[in-house]
Structures are given as structure tokens and as C-alpha cells.
Design an enzyme around this catalytic site. Structure first.
Site, short mmCIF file in Angstrom:
data_model
loop_
_atom_site.label_atom_id
_atom_site.label_comp_id
_atom_site.label_asym_id
_atom_site.label_seq_id
_atom_site.Cartn_x
_atom_site.Cartn_y
_atom_site.Cartn_z
N LYS A 167 -71.87 78.93 -43.36
CA LYS A 167 -71.41 78.56 -44.71
C LYS A 167 -71.51 77.05 -44.85
O LYS A 167 -70.88 76.30 -44.10
CB LYS A 167 -69.96 78.99 -44.93
CG LYS A 167 -69.82 80.41 -45.43
CD LYS A 167 -68.37 80.75 -45.67
CE LYS A 167 -67.88 80.39 -47.05
NZ LYS A 167 -66.44 80.70 -47.21
N ILE A 168 -72.27 76.63 -45.84
CA ILE A 168 -72.51 75.19 -46.03
C ILE A 168 -72.14 74.81 -47.47
O ILE A 168 -72.75 75.32 -48.42
CB ILE A 168 -73.99 74.84 -45.76
CG1 ILE A 168 -74.40 75.31 -44.35
CG2 ILE A 168 -74.23 73.35 -45.95
CD1 ILE A 168 -75.86 75.09 -44.02
#
Ligand code: G3P
Length: 222
Positions: free
Chosen positions: A87-88
């Protein structure tokens, strides 16, 4: 549409995965902070509950190079495979990191999305999922459902392989309305997911069925 659990609470994850058709778990630093356990301890516990379903783990590094290092580190120390999604958040460094992490062979969920253009750019950078924050948009007098709907339309219009993972829900109605947009997936807290799947009329109906059937169902089941 598929459903994921936005929680790192082991009792909640066990309950959800035991009883309902859940496809994965999403976490972020805030969710982890509620459990009072470090990442190194909680991720193995989550993995034990979910088998090969998806796990989305957020990075906290500031630069794209460090985000890549962080993503690889988690993959290696937790022995994660294809069910791992990095998750960025879609910051300037985050957009660059999406491409780097994808090029390194990992899946990416672009997160903390508040506009359709942010989602479109993340999709172009190679994100597998884009995660718009519905309730946080509603709370700033924006329109979470409309943003999700616009993202779904944009992705369809340009034939992109990216899926929309709508996140940040405070009630069942938000998820119901998101489901009407053609959104691919949602992630929600335990309480919202349980509320989504329950109805007092169902419980009342079952009480009546049990009462009416008690004298008629005469075949023992064991
Ligand atoms: O997955 C993102 C989500 O955890 C944000 O939710 O409730 O903090 O707005 P919330």
C-alpha cells in the site's frame, strides 16, 4: 464486488474469515496502532488467519527508493507471495514508488486517494488497486460515492486493468451506494461489515421459522 477487512484485530479477522466470504485484509499505520503490537508480530498473526487471501501492508518511508526497500523487506521477512499488496500513499514520491515496486514484481495498492485524477495517474503508474477514501471525502463536504463512480468510469473508459478498492466507510449506506457504481471491491471495519450483513427482520423471521417448525421437523439430524 469483493469484500476485505480493514482491521488488524485478530479476533475480528478470525470471526470474519470464519463466517463470511472475505477476500483479504487491509492495514495501515493507524489501524495497527489500535492493536498495540508491532508490525513484526501482527503480520504473522494475520497471515495465520487468512491463508492465501490478500494482505495489504502500507509503507511509511518518505522516498521512492526507501518505499521499494521497505516493500521488499516485508516480502522477504514475512515470506509473502502473490497475495501481498504494497500500500503506497499517492504522494509525489509515492507515484514514483508505484512504478518501482511494480517493476520489482510486487502488487501495489495506491492509497489515500481523494480525487479521480489521482486514481487515474496511479493506475497509469501501474497500481493494481486504487483506494479512494469515501467517508473522509463525505466529511469534507465532498462526495465519496461520486469520486468512486468517476474513478470506475475512467478505468472502464480507458480499459485499464486497475481495480477500485473503496475504503473509509462509516456506515452501510455508503457501501450500498458504492456497490451501485460497479466498484470492484470495498474494505471496511469489522463493525461496518457486520452491520452490512445483518438485518433485524432476518433474525425475527428465523425466530418465527424455528417456532413454527419445532413440531413438524421430525427427522433427527444426528
Ligand atoms: O483503508 C483506509 C481506511 O482505513 C481509512 O479509513 O475510517 O480512517 O477514514 P478511516
Amino acid at each position: 464486488m469483493i469484500y476485505l477487512a480493514d482491521t488488524a484485530n485478530i479476533a475480528e479477522i478470525k470471526d470474519l474469515f470464519n463466517y463470511y466470504p472475505m477476500e483479504g485484509v487491509t492495514t495501515n499505520p493507524t489501524i495497527l496502532s489500535h492493536e498495540g503490537k508491532p508490525l513484526s508480530k501482527i503480520v504473522p498473526e494475520i497471515l495465520e488467519c487468512i491463508g492465501n487471501k490478500m494482505i495489504h501492508i502500507q509503507t511509511i518511508s518518505d522516498t521512492s527508493e526507501d518505499i521499494l526497500k521497505e516493500a521488499k523487506k516485508y516480502r522477504d521477512i514475512f515470506g509473502l507471495k502473490d497475495n501481498y499488496y504494497v500500500k503506497i500513499p499517492v504522494t509525489r514520491e509515492g507515484f514514483r514508488a508505484i512504478r518501482l515496486v511494480k517493476d520489482a514484481g510486487m502488487n501495489v495498492t495506491a492509497t489515500a486517494i481523494f480525487t479521480q485524477p489521482q486514481a487515474m495517474i496511479a493506475a497509469n503508474a501501474g497500481a493494481d488497486f486504487v483506494a479512494p477514501y469515501v467517508n473522509r471525502l463525505d466529511n469534507i463536504v465532498s462526495h465519496g460515492i461520486e469520486v468512486v463512480s468517476d474513478i470506475v468510469k475512467g478505468i472502464r473508459l480507458y480499459g485499464l486493468p486497475t481495480r477500485v478498492l473503496a475504503a473509509s466507510f462509516k456506515n452501510v449506506d455508503q457501501i450500498y451506494r458504492v456497490s451501485l457504481t460497479g466498484c470492484h471491491s470495498v474494505t471496511a471495519s469489522y463493525d461496518v461489515l457486520i452491520a452490512l450483513m445483518s438485518h433485524p427482520m432476518t433474525d425475527r423471521g428465523v425466530i418465527d421459522f424455528e417456532k413454527d417448525g419445532a413440531m413438524l421437523y421430525d427427522i433427527p439430524i444426528s
